[in-house]
Design an enzyme around this catalytic site. Structure first.
Site, PDB file in Angstrom:
ATOM      1  N   TYR A 171       0.816  -1.208   0.000  1.00  0.00           N
ATOM      2  CA  TYR A 171       0.000   0.000   0.000  1.00  0.00           C
ATOM      3  C   TYR A 171       0.852   1.261   0.000  1.00  0.00           C
ATOM      4  O   TYR A 171       1.657   1.484   0.918  1.00  0.00           O
ATOM      5  CB  TYR A 171      -0.936   0.027   1.205  1.00  0.00           C
ATOM      6  CG  TYR A 171      -2.003  -1.041   1.223  1.00  0.00           C
ATOM      7  CD1 TYR A 171      -2.298  -1.799   0.092  1.00  0.00           C
ATOM      8  CD2 TYR A 171      -2.727  -1.298   2.377  1.00  0.00           C
ATOM      9  CE1 TYR A 171      -3.282  -2.787   0.115  1.00  0.00           C
ATOM     10  CE2 TYR A 171      -3.726  -2.269   2.407  1.00  0.00           C
ATOM     11  CZ  TYR A 171      -3.982  -3.015   1.281  1.00  0.00           C
ATOM     12  OH  TYR A 171      -4.961  -3.980   1.319  1.00  0.00           O
ATOM     13  N   PHE A 221     -12.839  -4.243   0.096  1.00  0.00           N
ATOM     14  CA  PHE A 221     -13.856  -3.516  -0.675  1.00  0.00           C
ATOM     15  C   PHE A 221     -15.254  -3.832  -0.149  1.00  0.00           C
ATOM     16  O   PHE A 221     -16.151  -4.210  -0.909  1.00  0.00           O
ATOM     17  CB  PHE A 221     -13.769  -3.850  -2.166  1.00  0.00           C
ATOM     18  CG  PHE A 221     -12.681  -3.125  -2.912  1.00  0.00           C
ATOM     19  CD1 PHE A 221     -12.076  -1.992  -2.378  1.00  0.00           C
ATOM     20  CD2 PHE A 221     -12.265  -3.569  -4.152  1.00  0.00           C
ATOM     21  CE1 PHE A 221     -11.073  -1.320  -3.068  1.00  0.00           C
ATOM     22  CE2 PHE A 221     -11.261  -2.905  -4.855  1.00  0.00           C
ATOM     23  CZ  PHE A 221     -10.668  -1.777  -4.311  1.00  0.00           C
ATOM     24  N   PRO A 222     -15.477  -3.706   1.153  1.00  0.00           N
ATOM     25  CA  PRO A 222     -16.807  -4.018   1.699  1.00  0.00           C
ATOM     26  C   PRO A 222     -17.891  -3.067   1.202  1.00  0.00           C
ATOM     27  O   PRO A 222     -19.085  -3.400   1.260  1.00  0.00           O
ATOM     28  CB  PRO A 222     -16.611  -3.868   3.215  1.00  0.00           C
ATOM     29  CG  PRO A 222     -15.474  -2.908   3.358  1.00  0.00           C
ATOM     30  CD  PRO A 222     -14.557  -3.220   2.205  1.00  0.00           C
TER      31      PRO A 222
END
Length: 268
Positions: A57, A193-194
């Site tokens: 990230y 990616f909820p």
């Protein structure tokens, strides 16, 4: 007088021998900036004690930002990270682990997750490597990301697996069998990616829950997160955000009342 907001309102969940509140924070957009530091500190103030990051990230800026903002970690805070997104070569994976330890300013990572399975290296070999990291005391618990039920079962034969992180939300349901398997075996399922993600998925999630959100007079994100919390007791959502307002909105999902009728309407 408004009701206080806290991740603790979502209840707790056990990851190995750690217990955390059941809404965490994803940090794929967090960088090492004052604004990100403020968001992370606010997250802790609101009771978020599970923070998910990765070596990948921001080319390391997410891990650096987390440590700059909140290290040394206390009050039961668990920082989970991932390695192996671009291959599981043993030397590369060890180097990524060591870099994550340095960036996060810790001697041991509480939850280390294999970011992706390398199709060119047998999973058994990678699991033996992760087990050796565990035996060295560099990591406490092992998790996996983007795996199938068969891959999870294979990994479980070599070392205890405490979590699985796959893409999953109210419209992306391809891992239903895996969620059910994790529920049966008490393995924490962390949906990435909820709230939807790339390729227009966020808009699709919003559209899917829009009618119910209007009826309840709440943001769509709260309905989408509440659906995940009701889907299985082993699900630990980690919505990411750079907005303090969205952070608070996400946590309000914990106290949202989603009727069985509305839950089933979204599920079926």
């Amino acid at each position: 007088m408004s009701t206080p907001i806290s991740a603790a309102q979502a209840g707790t969940i056990s990851i190995g021998d750690f217990t955390v509140n059941r809404i965490g924070l994803g940090t794929n957009r967090i960088t090492n900036t004052p604004e990100a530091h403020d968001l992370l500190k606010r997250a802790l103030e609101l009771g978020i004690n599970f923070i998910d990051t990765a070596h990948l990230y921001g080319d390391g800026e997410s891990e650096k930002g987390i440590s700059s903002a909140i290290a040394p970690y206390g009050n039961g805070v668990v920082v989970a990270t991932k390695g192996g997104a671009n291959g599981n070569d043993p030397q590369q994976l060890r180097r990524e682990l060591e870099e994550s330890l340095e960036r996060l300013q810790i001697d041991r990572i509480d939850l280390y997750q294999l970011h992706r399975v390398d199709e060119n290296i047998p999973l058994e070999e990678t699991m033996q490597l992760l087990k050796s990291f565990q035996e060295e005391g560099l990591i406490r618990h092992i998790g996996l990301s983007e795996v199938t039920v068969d891959q999870l079962q294979l990994a479980m034969q070599i070392a205890p697996i405490v979590s699985v992180q796959n893409e999953y939300n109210v419209i992306n349901r391809k891992h239903e069998a895996l969620v059910d398997f994790c529920t049966q075996h008490q393995i924490v399922f962390i949906p990435w990616f909820p709230l939807g993600g790339l390729f227009g998925d966020t808009a699709k999630v919003e559209e899917r829950v829009a009618d119910i959100a209007r009826k309840l007079n709440v943001p769509t994100r709260q309905v989408a997160l509440k659906w995940l919390l009701q889907r299985s007791p082993i699900i630990l959502p980690i919505p990411g955000t750079l907005s303090p307002a969205h952070l608070e909105d996400n946590l309000r999902a914990a106290t949202l009342e989603l009727s069985q009728e509305n839950y089933e309407a979204l599920t079926n």
